[in-house]
Design an enzyme around this catalytic site. Structure first.
Site, PDB file in Angstrom:
ATOM      1  N   SER A 173       0.840  -1.195   0.000  1.00  0.00           N
ATOM      2  CA  SER A 173       0.000   0.000   0.000  1.00  0.00           C
ATOM      3  C   SER A 173       0.877   1.247   0.000  1.00  0.00           C
ATOM      4  O   SER A 173       2.108   1.169   0.103  1.00  0.00           O
ATOM      5  CB  SER A 173      -0.882   0.006   1.246  1.00  0.00           C
ATOM      6  OG  SER A 173      -0.047   0.112   2.406  1.00  0.00           O
ATOM      7  N   HIS A 186       7.748  28.595 -16.924  1.00  0.00           N
ATOM      8  CA  HIS A 186       9.037  27.971 -17.236  1.00  0.00           C
ATOM      9  C   HIS A 186      10.079  28.370 -16.205  1.00  0.00           C
ATOM     10  O   HIS A 186      10.116  29.520 -15.787  1.00  0.00           O
ATOM     11  CB  HIS A 186       9.495  28.417 -18.631  1.00  0.00           C
ATOM     12  CG  HIS A 186      10.676  27.681 -19.135  1.00  0.00           C
ATOM     13  ND1 HIS A 186      10.620  26.363 -19.552  1.00  0.00           N
ATOM     14  CD2 HIS A 186      11.969  28.065 -19.274  1.00  0.00           C
ATOM     15  CE1 HIS A 186      11.819  25.982 -19.943  1.00  0.00           C
ATOM     16  NE2 HIS A 186      12.650  27.001 -19.786  1.00  0.00           N
ATOM     17  N   GLY A 245      -3.372  -2.979   5.226  1.00  0.00           N
ATOM     18  CA  GLY A 245      -4.730  -2.448   5.217  1.00  0.00           C
ATOM     19  C   GLY A 245      -5.199  -2.128   6.631  1.00  0.00           C
ATOM     20  O   GLY A 245      -4.509  -2.380   7.621  1.00  0.00           O
ATOM     21  N   ARG A 246      -6.393  -1.570   6.697  1.00  0.00           N
ATOM     22  CA  ARG A 246      -6.937  -1.141   7.980  1.00  0.00           C
ATOM     23  C   ARG A 246      -8.342  -1.715   8.174  1.00  0.00           C
ATOM     24  O   ARG A 246      -9.060  -1.955   7.209  1.00  0.00           O
ATOM     25  CB  ARG A 246      -6.991   0.397   8.046  1.00  0.00           C
ATOM     26  CG  ARG A 246      -5.623   1.041   7.928  1.00  0.00           C
ATOM     27  CD  ARG A 246      -5.706   2.555   7.820  1.00  0.00           C
ATOM     28  NE  ARG A 246      -6.086   3.170   9.067  1.00  0.00           N
ATOM     29  CZ  ARG A 246      -5.229   3.514  10.022  1.00  0.00           C
ATOM     30  NH1 ARG A 246      -3.942   3.264   9.880  1.00  0.00           N
ATOM     31  NH2 ARG A 246      -5.654   4.104  11.114  1.00  0.00           N
ATOM     32  N   GLU A 254       5.643   4.301   1.528  1.00  0.00           N
ATOM     33  CA  GLU A 254       6.116   5.530   2.173  1.00  0.00           C
ATOM     34  C   GLU A 254       7.040   5.213   3.340  1.00  0.00           C
ATOM     35  O   GLU A 254       8.105   5.833   3.500  1.00  0.00           O
ATOM     36  CB  GLU A 254       4.927   6.364   2.644  1.00  0.00           C
ATOM     37  CG  GLU A 254       4.175   7.044   1.511  1.00  0.00           C
ATOM     38  CD  GLU A 254       2.961   7.831   1.981  1.00  0.00           C
ATOM     39  OE1 GLU A 254       2.442   8.639   1.186  1.00  0.00           O
ATOM     40  OE2 GLU A 254       2.530   7.646   3.149  1.00  0.00           O
TER      41      GLU A 254
END
Length: 358
Positions: A61, A331, A153-154, A66
């Protein structure tokens, strides 16, 4: 309604409207002995009283990736055990590019594999754990780690609050089934991570809660719009997205009606830092028979949240590819790339950037 506080004191309260907002907690696998005894979750990681050391992260996940990314950035030996796909539900081309980038940053991946046991070899701060897993082909693998983190997961925290006693409908993960945050019981509502098929994101819960309160106690009729919610995944190469993945667009509109614009690019600031070229990626997904309406936005690169934040407004307004093209870019920033996309996947032309920026 009966409520019990931490001192086991019981109170009874009544209300003509009840809002459930109990949130969720990370799950442990039910078929992996030792997982709960010796493993931790993302909720525990930041309160560890000691460095995590060599770490195994189980899951694919955004939480898993992360955590893997920042632990590797801090210099730890990190391995990710993946059951099947990276970032299930997100664009799979982008997900694999994130995996490739993280692998180049020396995050190790074991896939496809599931853990079958966690054993303590030595107690300590940190201790030593042996993890055994099973590959898809039946091969058994094992290694030693100091920390094992589960990010699979939760589960909604709705199991022990008596919802079954009143007939309120939940799914197997305890998620509450709602229509416009209203449950199957007329005066009971729910918001946040406990909603079935809704994003588990704090800003989404806040927005839904505010709008529901205004409807219940004010004069508003505004509903929470769960479509085209901007999302960023803070992996080492950040990923910002709004709308459909390429897979979802093809399924919804048909492959013949989907045009995907792509472009690799190198941020200007990366040139002086001697960072790898053509690792960042821009992708717009359009529906051909709807005037090339943009239905998917995908960005891999620095400051993904800043680039992505307001794009959802464009998709909510049914913006077309021609309108993206009509924008004048700033730019030389990364977001400028979305004003100049010309290469399509269908064309088969190379999408590597030739110049120095944008």
């Amino acid at each position: 309604m009966q409520i019990i506080n931490k001192k086991n004191e019981i109170r009874y309260i009544t209300s003509n409207k009840i809002i459930l907002a109990t949130g969720g907690r990370p799950k442990y696998p039910s078929d992996c002995p030792g997982a709960k005894e010796y493993g931790i979750t993302s909720d525990d990681l930041f309160s560890l009283p000691h460095p995590p050391g060599k770490t195994l992260i189980v899951g694919a996940s955004y939480v898993a990736l992360e955590c893997a990314g920042f632990l590797r950035g801090l210099g730890y030996d990190v391995t990710v055990m993946v059951r099947s796909k990276l970032l299930r539900g997100f664009d799979q081309e982008i997900a694999e590019k994130i995996g490739e980038y993280m692998a180049a940053e020396r995050v190790k991946f074991i896939r496809p594999c599931v853990p079958t046991s966690v054993e303590q070899i030595e107690a300590g701060s940190p201790g030593r754990l042996k993890v055994t897993g099973k590959m898809d082909n039946g091969q058994i693998v094992s290694d030693e780690y100091n920390t094992v983190l589960f990010a699979i997961g939760r589960r909604a925290l709705t199991d022990n609050i008596g919802l079954d006693k009143i007939g309120l409908k939940t799914n197997e993960d305890g998620k509450v089934m709602t229509v416009n945050e209203q449950t199957n019981i007329e005066n009971i509502y729910a918001v946040g991570d406990i909603l079935e098929d809704k994003p588990e994101l704090t800003p989404v819960a806040i927005e839904a809660g505010v709008l529901l309160s205004r409807r219940l106690f004010g004069k508003s009729e505004v509903q929470c719009d769960y479509l085209n919610i901007p999302t960023t995944i803070f992996t080492p190469l950040e990923y910002g997205t709004v709308g459909c993945s390429e897979e979802a667009a093809i399924e919804k509109f048909g492959e013949e009606n989907v045009e995907t614009y792509i472009q690799y690019f190198t941020p200007t600031e990366w040139i002086s830092l001697d960072r790898p070229k053509n690792k960042c990626y821009a992708k717009l997904i359009t529906v051909i028979n709807e005037g090339e309406r943009v239905v998917g936005f995908h960005y891999l690169g620095p400051a993904a949240g800043e680039v992505t934040q307001f794009v959802s407004l464009l998709l909510k307004k049914n913006t077309t590819k021609a309108e993206f093209d009509a924008l004048i870019g700033i730019h030389p920033i990364c977001a400028e790339i979305f004003t100049t996309l010309t290469v399509t996947k269908r064309s088969g032309l190379p999408a590597l950037q030739a110049g120095c920026c944008g």
